[in-house]
Design a protein around this motif. Structure first.
Motif, PDB file in Angstrom:
ATOM      1  N   ARG A  22       0.832  -1.186   0.000  1.00  0.00           N
ATOM      2  CA  ARG A  22       0.000   0.000   0.000  1.00  0.00           C
ATOM      3  C   ARG A  22       0.871   1.242   0.000  1.00  0.00           C
ATOM      4  O   ARG A  22       1.822   1.355   0.755  1.00  0.00           O
ATOM      5  N   ASP A  89      -7.944 -12.408   2.566  1.00  0.00           N
ATOM      6  CA  ASP A  89      -9.236 -11.848   2.180  1.00  0.00           C
ATOM      7  C   ASP A  89      -9.586 -10.570   2.937  1.00  0.00           C
ATOM      8  O   ASP A  89      -9.049 -10.293   4.009  1.00  0.00           O
ATOM      9  N   LEU A  90     -10.538  -9.843   2.338  1.00  0.00           N
ATOM     10  CA  LEU A  90     -11.150  -8.694   2.985  1.00  0.00           C
ATOM     11  C   LEU A  90     -12.625  -8.990   3.193  1.00  0.00           C
ATOM     12  O   LEU A  90     -13.254  -9.613   2.347  1.00  0.00           O
ATOM     13  N   LEU A 132     -10.434  -8.410   7.955  1.00  0.00           N
ATOM     14  CA  LEU A 132      -9.418  -8.841   7.001  1.00  0.00           C
ATOM     15  C   LEU A 132      -8.553  -9.924   7.591  1.00  0.00           C
ATOM     16  O   LEU A 132      -8.433 -10.064   8.806  1.00  0.00           O
ATOM     17  N   ALA A 136      -3.661 -10.190   4.481  1.00  0.00           N
ATOM     18  CA  ALA A 136      -4.290  -9.029   3.855  1.00  0.00           C
ATOM     19  C   ALA A 136      -3.960  -7.737   4.588  1.00  0.00           C
ATOM     20  O   ALA A 136      -3.952  -6.656   4.001  1.00  0.00           O
ATOM     21  N   ARG A 139      -1.473  -4.999   3.344  1.00  0.00           N
ATOM     22  CA  ARG A 139      -1.817  -4.038   2.300  1.00  0.00           C
ATOM     23  C   ARG A 139      -3.030  -3.188   2.640  1.00  0.00           C
ATOM     24  O   ARG A 139      -3.198  -2.089   2.128  1.00  0.00           O
ATOM     25  N   TYR A 140      -3.914  -3.711   3.466  1.00  0.00           N
ATOM     26  CA  TYR A 140      -5.133  -2.988   3.812  1.00  0.00           C
ATOM     27  C   TYR A 140      -5.306  -2.934   5.321  1.00  0.00           C
ATOM     28  O   TYR A 140      -4.668  -3.694   6.066  1.00  0.00           O
ATOM     29  N   THR A 162      -7.826  -9.900  -1.688  1.00  0.00           N
ATOM     30  CA  THR A 162      -7.130  -8.612  -1.788  1.00  0.00           C
ATOM     31  C   THR A 162      -6.710  -8.318  -3.217  1.00  0.00           C
ATOM     32  O   THR A 162      -6.767  -7.171  -3.658  1.00  0.00           O
ATOM     33  N   SER A 165      -9.353  -6.523  -5.310  1.00  0.00           N
ATOM     34  CA  SER A 165      -9.880  -5.257  -4.799  1.00  0.00           C
ATOM     35  C   SER A 165      -9.089  -4.073  -5.349  1.00  0.00           C
ATOM     36  O   SER A 165      -7.924  -4.196  -5.715  1.00  0.00           O
TER      37      SER A 165
END
Length: 404
Positions: A22, A89-90, A132, A136, A139-140, A162, A165
């Motif tokens: 990110r 996953d998110l 999340l 994941a 990055r998020y 991820t 997205s």
């Protein structure tokens, strides 16, 4: 080609814009926000924002229970447990989901005979990350806003990988329009349209979800743009985004108008209706004309899903004009996706691209709010009343006494 395949293959395209950590691979126009720290819970497989997001124990989603091109007959609303995201996953709390013509093709089971009911439906959404997985989280973080093109979007909460997205600066439905509708027009015209300044471009269903983008991109290329639509209101909208000649086919005969006003034919056609409209487009191609087929919505609600087309003389007509008909399927152009999305995000941020959305404000029963209103939204789109991309404000309940 299938929408199931489209969802599967577009994961490759979406992943192209999600690589890297990110802040190191951001799209133009996407503002970077301060990261919220997460305590190291390496023993846990996922993080859930219980307090900040008030995640309920149950949610509503749409499920295909029987195969039918009649969306209301095929699909039902079910109450199920909110899913838990896996490691990469998110968990996205959907705010807006997009309605696509292919939704009923998918509910009819036309794309993959191996997929049997029950199965989830819906291809694109935008919302907030409320949970999340551990991987994941590199990055998020909880609170990020993302858009995605993935299966199972017609739900209050959706688990998204991820790599599928796209980070966006705000939960605005306008960003949702770019993922498929905008990208289709951008890439199809660039790669298959071979647009040249001064050429004439015909866009059918020009005031719809993808047509609006085709009009704007063709105009940016210096072309004379003709757009078909079904009302004077839509004609006015088309003129406002640069369309040179809006043809309201409810009061003007398309074939006669094209023959009279464009006797030399049109150089490029961006076609999504099929049937008699496709026949008219073929008959009005100019020498070396290019007709791009992106769909044939006029036939999707029929038993076969394919509208009648008188194509016996098609080879002769193409030969006589050195013309061509070209099909476009977005996943086949995955390598173009990142550049297309980056460019559109930049144009939108600079106020150079109109992303019109239709949330049903003018529909008889009012705005599309809640999962249940997706049925109305599909009907609304197929009635031809929409102006722009049809979206539903899912807006799930934010508070529940029962938590995961």
């Amino acid at each position: 080609m299938s929408s199931l395949l489209l969802v599967t293959n577009c994961r490759r395209a979406i992943s192209l814009i999600g690589r890297g950590r990110r802040g190191t691979d951001a799209l133009p126009g996407v503002l970077q926000t301060a990261r919220r720290s997460i305590i190291d819970l390496s023993y846990s497989t996922h993080f859930m924002d219980f307090k900040g997001s008030s995640i309920p124990s149950c949610m509503k989603k749409l499920v295909v229970n029987q195969l039918s091109p009649n969306f209301r007959e095929a699909v039902s609303v079910q109450t199920v447990a909110v899913p838990t995201p896996g490691d990469a996953d998110l968990l996205v709390r959907n705010r807006f989901v997009g309605i696509n013509a292919s939704d009923i093709n998918y509910s009819a089971g036309r794309y993959d005979p191996s997929v049997k009911p029950p199965f989830d439906v819906g291809f694109e959404g935008i919302g907030e990350v409320v949970g999340l997985g551990l991987s994941a989280s590199s990055r998020y973080t909880v609170g990020d806003t993302v858009a995605y093109f993935s299966g199972g979007a017609f739900a209050e909460y959706t688990v998204v990988k991820t790599k599928e997205s796209v980070p966006v600066p705000a939960v605005k439905p306008e960003f949702l329009t770019l993922l498929v509708s905008g990208a289709t027009a951008y890439i199809a015209l660039k790669r298959l349209g071979d647009l040249a300044k001064g050429e004439t471009v015909l866009v059918t269903a020009a005031a719809g979800g993808t047509g609006q983008f085709a009009v704007q991109f063709a105009k940016r290329a210096g072309c004379h743009v003709i757009g078909t639509c079904s009302s004077n209101e839509k004609a006015g909208f088309l003129k406002s985004i640069g369309c040179d000649r809006a043809i309201n086919y409810t009061v003007e005969d398309l074939a006669k108008t094209l023959r009279k006003e464009y006797p030399q034919g049109v150089d490029v056609v961006y076609e999504s209706v099929g049937g008699s409209v496709l026949e008219t487009a073929v008959n009005n191609l100019a020498q070396k004309g290019r007709l791009i087929v992106i769909g044939f919505i006029s036939g999707y609600q029929t038993a076969s899903g394919i509208p009648p087309f008188k194509g016996a003389t098609l080879p002769v007509k193409l030969l006589q004009r050195s013309a061509s008909v070209r099909g476009f399927f977005l996943p086949h152009f995955a390598s173009d996706y990142r550049e297309a999305l980056s460019s559109m995000m930049r144009m939108f941020a600079e106020g150079k691209l109109v992303c019109e959305v239709d949330g049903g404000d003018l529909s008889p029963e009012g705005r599309f709010v809640g999962v249940e209103s997706i049925f109305r939204a599909v009907d609304y789109m197929y009635s031809g009343k929409n102006l722009g991309k049809v979206v539903v404000d899912v807006a799930p309940p934010s508070v529940s006494s029962s938590k995961l």
